[in-house]
Design a protein around this motif. Structure first.
Motif, short mmCIF file in Angstrom:
data_model
loop_
_atom_site.label_atom_id
_atom_site.label_comp_id
_atom_site.label_asym_id
_atom_site.label_seq_id
_atom_site.Cartn_x
_atom_site.Cartn_y
_atom_site.Cartn_z
N TYR A 3 46.46 80.04 -43.39
CA TYR A 3 47.83 79.99 -43.91
C TYR A 3 48.15 78.54 -44.22
O TYR A 3 47.72 77.62 -43.51
N GLY A 4 48.90 78.31 -45.28
CA GLY A 4 49.24 76.93 -45.60
C GLY A 4 50.24 76.82 -46.73
O GLY A 4 50.81 77.82 -47.19
N THR A 5 50.44 75.61 -47.17
CA THR A 5 51.37 75.29 -48.25
C THR A 5 50.67 74.41 -49.27
O THR A 5 49.91 73.51 -48.89
N SER A 6 50.90 74.66 -50.56
CA SER A 6 50.33 73.89 -51.66
C SER A 6 48.81 74.04 -51.69
O SER A 6 48.27 75.02 -51.16
N PHE A 7 48.09 73.13 -52.33
CA PHE A 7 46.63 73.26 -52.48
C PHE A 7 45.91 72.23 -51.62
O PHE A 7 45.24 72.58 -50.65
N VAL A 8 46.02 70.95 -51.96
CA VAL A 8 45.50 69.87 -51.11
C VAL A 8 46.67 68.90 -50.87
O VAL A 8 46.70 67.81 -51.43
N PRO A 9 47.66 69.32 -50.08
CA PRO A 9 48.93 68.57 -50.01
C PRO A 9 48.76 67.13 -49.56
O PRO A 9 49.53 66.26 -49.99
N GLU A 10 47.74 66.86 -48.76
CA GLU A 10 47.56 65.48 -48.27
C GLU A 10 47.09 64.53 -49.37
O GLU A 10 47.18 63.32 -49.23
N LYS A 11 46.61 65.07 -50.49
CA LYS A 11 46.12 64.23 -51.59
C LYS A 11 46.99 64.31 -52.85
O LYS A 11 46.73 63.60 -53.81
N GLU A 12 47.99 65.17 -52.85
CA GLU A 12 48.76 65.41 -54.06
C GLU A 12 49.88 64.40 -54.24
O GLU A 12 50.52 63.99 -53.27
N LYS A 13 50.11 64.03 -55.49
CA LYS A 13 51.24 63.13 -55.79
C LYS A 13 52.55 63.83 -55.49
O LYS A 13 53.52 63.19 -55.06
N ALA A 14 52.62 65.10 -55.75
CA ALA A 14 53.79 65.91 -55.44
C ALA A 14 53.32 67.26 -54.92
O ALA A 14 52.37 67.85 -55.45
N ILE A 15 53.96 67.76 -53.88
CA ILE A 15 53.54 68.99 -53.23
C ILE A 15 53.95 70.20 -54.09
O ILE A 15 55.03 70.22 -54.68
N GLU A 16 53.07 71.19 -54.16
CA GLU A 16 53.37 72.40 -54.92
C GLU A 16 54.29 73.32 -54.11
O GLU A 16 54.18 73.41 -52.88
N TRP A 17 55.15 74.03 -54.81
CA TRP A 17 56.20 74.85 -54.21
C TRP A 17 55.65 76.25 -53.90
O TRP A 17 56.06 77.25 -54.47
N ALA A 39 52.34 80.26 -38.47
CA ALA A 39 51.66 78.99 -38.15
C ALA A 39 50.43 79.19 -37.28
O ALA A 39 49.57 78.30 -37.22
N VAL A 40 50.31 80.34 -36.62
CA VAL A 40 49.10 80.58 -35.81
C VAL A 40 47.86 80.62 -36.69
O VAL A 40 46.74 80.47 -36.20
N TYR A 41 48.05 80.82 -38.02
CA TYR A 41 46.92 80.89 -38.94
C TYR A 41 46.67 79.58 -39.69
O TYR A 41 45.84 79.55 -40.62
N LEU A 42 47.37 78.51 -39.31
CA LEU A 42 47.06 77.20 -39.90
C LEU A 42 45.58 76.89 -39.68
O LEU A 42 45.01 77.24 -38.64
N LYS A 43 44.98 76.23 -40.64
CA LYS A 43 43.53 75.99 -40.62
C LYS A 43 43.05 75.41 -39.30
O LYS A 43 42.01 75.80 -38.77
N GLU A 44 43.81 74.47 -38.74
CA GLU A 44 43.37 73.76 -37.54
C GLU A 44 43.39 74.64 -36.29
O GLU A 44 42.70 74.35 -35.31
N VAL A 45 44.18 75.72 -36.30
CA VAL A 45 44.35 76.51 -35.08
C VAL A 45 44.07 78.00 -35.27
O VAL A 45 44.11 78.77 -34.32
#
Length: 357
Positions: free
Chosen positions: A131-145, A117-123
């Motif tokens: 580091y992250g999850t999915s592609f654009v999770p805040e805009k997706e109808k369903a989150i990618e695994w 989590a230290v590599y999350l975009k915001e920090v």
């Protein structure tokens, strides 16, 4: 994880914002797929035993330097014109390095969540690592695994200083040992449209280089989820290392999907949007997606090569003269890239940004 798995805000915070990822969700003891990951019926990959495609036959790149050059170059061009995907062997990357890559990817993602989590975009301490999850999770109808770590290359020193310790050296070795092969493949493809690029232009068109490590945790219900949704890549060419599990699918001209099966020691190469634009549509950026599995956690390691952000991309003049029409307009690659990353995966819709009116 405290809270309701089915509550999207609670799950989103845990998985995405706090950086626990899909792996953290699975490690918390979850035994079913939470609703925010359940894909619409139209996006699911129901049949894991569908057809495999002709990319199963690898192209021997060592033959480019011998009497079979013309034949091998023709195989590369034909694959780029039709499927947009092909597999290569004798590519100059050792099998030992490929195995180390898979091991180091597992090592990175099997760390405690806080270490990732230290590599999350915001920090993230470096703009080179995300580091992250999915592609654009805040805009997706369903989150990618999928969880991922993305490492942008500027130079060796910064890579060794800023990329994650678990994988920096092996990821850098992979990038550096692949680039001669990538350049050679692009030269062959340029020759296929009757163009010889100057060294400076070639370097500008492949000036953005990035190594990703993708992690697809075991999924209790693969038929409900997707690892990566339908999309094409935005750059010139992508080089991909698969592990033995596979589950990479490419869309065929007839609308069916076929698996690109993993071959031991082989690398997968696919055409990106930028190359489709430069070739005025002769080469096809491949629409592809990834299925999840309950067979075990899967890793893949792509190298993305793309133009410099300041580079303008449009159909090459020699190709337009031959074709008699420009099917795409000239765009600044920074603008193309910004549009690409602003939308959820939706097939090859990103190419609309550059289509001629």
């Amino acid at each position: 994880m405290a809270g309701n798995y089915e509550d999207r805000d609670t799950l989103f915070n845990f998985v995405v914002k706090e950086g626990n990822g899909v792996k953290g969700l699975m490690d918390s003891g979850m035994s079913c797929v939470p609703q925010p990951f359940v894909q619409p019926l139209s996006e699911r990959i129901a049949n894991p035993n569908g057809q495999t495609c002709e990319a199963v036959q690898p192209i021997d790149l060592s033959q480019l330097d011998g009497p079979c050059h013309t034949e091998v170059a023709k195989q590369i061009v034909e694959a780029a014109e039709t499927l947009g995907f092909f597999q290569v062997v004798n590519h100059g990357v050792s099998e030992e390095l490929l195995e180390l890559l898979k091991t180091s990817a597992h090592e990175f993602f099997e760390q405690p969540p806080g270490n990732k989590a230290v590599y999350l975009k915001e920090v993230s301490p470096s703009k080179l690592v995300k580091y992250g999850t999915s592609f654009v999770p805040e805009k997706e109808k369903a989150i990618e695994w999928k969880d991922y770590v993305s490492m942008l290359y500027t130079n060796d020193h910064e890579a060794l200083q800023h990329w994650p310790q678990q994988c920096r050296e092996v990821a850098l070795d992979f990038l550096k040992s692949s680039m001669a092969m990538v350049k050679r493949v692009v030269e062959v493809l340029m020759e296929g449209v009757g163009v010889i690029l100057e060294e400076e232009r070639m370097n500008s068109l492949m000036g953005t280089k990035m190594v990703n490590m993708n992690y697809y945790p075991t999924c209790p219900s693969p038929e409900l989820t997707i690892g990566v949704g339908r999309h094409s890549d935005m750059g010139m060419v992508t080089v991909l290392l698969q592990d033995g599990i596979g589950d990479l699918y490419v869309k065929l001209d007839n609308g069916d999907w076929a698996e690109i099966p993993p071959l031991n020691g082989a690398l997968v190469i696919n055409v990106g949007d930028s190359l489709q634009i430069l070739s005025n549509g002769k080469y096809k950026s491949a629409e592809h997606r990834v299925r999840t599995t309950n067979m075990g956690s899967r890793v893949s390691v792509p190298i993305f090569t793309a133009p410099n952000p300041s580079e303008k991309i449009g159909p090459l003049p020699e190709v337009v003269e031959r074709d008699g029409v420009a099917r795409y307009k000239e765009v600044l690659f920074q603008d193309y890239m910004s549009n690409f990353f602003s939308q959820p995966h939706d097939g090859k819709k990103s190419l609309d940004f550059a289509r001629a009116n």
